[in-house]
Write a protein that holds these residues in place. Sequence first.
Motif, short mmCIF file in Angstrom:
data_model
loop_
_atom_site.label_atom_id
_atom_site.label_comp_id
_atom_site.label_asym_id
_atom_site.label_seq_id
_atom_site.Cartn_x
_atom_site.Cartn_y
_atom_site.Cartn_z
N GLY A 1 58.93 -50.40 -32.35
CA GLY A 1 58.48 -51.46 -31.45
C GLY A 1 59.60 -52.42 -31.09
N ILE B 1 54.93 -55.59 -25.63
CA ILE B 1 54.99 -54.42 -26.49
C ILE B 1 53.71 -54.28 -27.30
N ALA C 1 54.02 -50.87 -32.50
CA ALA C 1 54.55 -52.15 -32.02
C ALA C 1 55.17 -52.96 -33.14
#
Length: 275
Positions: free
Chosen positions: A145, A115, A140
Amino acid sequence: MKAMPSADRLARLFLLPLGLFVLAFFLLPMARLVAVAGSGPNGLGEYLVLVTSPRHFSTLIATLVLSATATLATLAIGVVVALFLGRTRFPGQNILIAMLTLPLAFPGVVVGFMIILLAGRQGLIGGWTQALGMGRLVFAYSMAGLFAGYVYFSLPRVMVTLLAAVEKLDPALEEAARSLGASRVQVLRDVILPGIAPSLMASGAIAFATAMGAFGTAFTLATRIDVLAMTIYTEFTLNANIASAAALSIALGLITWLVLAATRNLAGDRVAAAG
């Protein structure tokens, strides 16, 4: 006296190692956790820390909302993917399914790292948005995220369960519904979803439980947000508040267990409450 059947003797023989296993890996650790939670300066009041502490209560709400939304999104995507793969045959299908289930081999830390590579400060998505003149998009290290990480982590598990359920559905039921004038939406609502409902609830419960207790992904991404797993880690390692960490752990386990137990009652014995 009538001799006991050999099968019964064998079953009784297996009860001893089973009992030792349950005692060593479940009962004793849980008893110790309960004792530690009540040994803090607040005594038994430590069990209420989740609702009496504003910070911990807000963390609980954030964790519940995040886990529920990630579960719903995972189920929605999983149903679409399972219906497509279960009803469509094409070259390379097995390879595609293998690729979609690849995240099953990844620990949470790896998912979090992926991610970051996608939506971190130097991530791929940020590079694209900057090239388009929209600035560098970075999400993120936020709830977005974590949401993406939880969906990515749970989707293969949900997809595998739903794919097996879709393949067991009788196509004749759908054909009969269409012959009676039902639209595709009505067939989905009245035939397909009820047919896979037990698997839908089972995989949803497991996805929710996984998101509630996920630590590796949260540890990698949660720099500016709190989720319950990270709060337990912080209380235990940084604050040395072992009693609060134990009480929060019990609360997390109870919430997850209640969801799994409720799912089993709703869906019956076909729901596997393993997570």
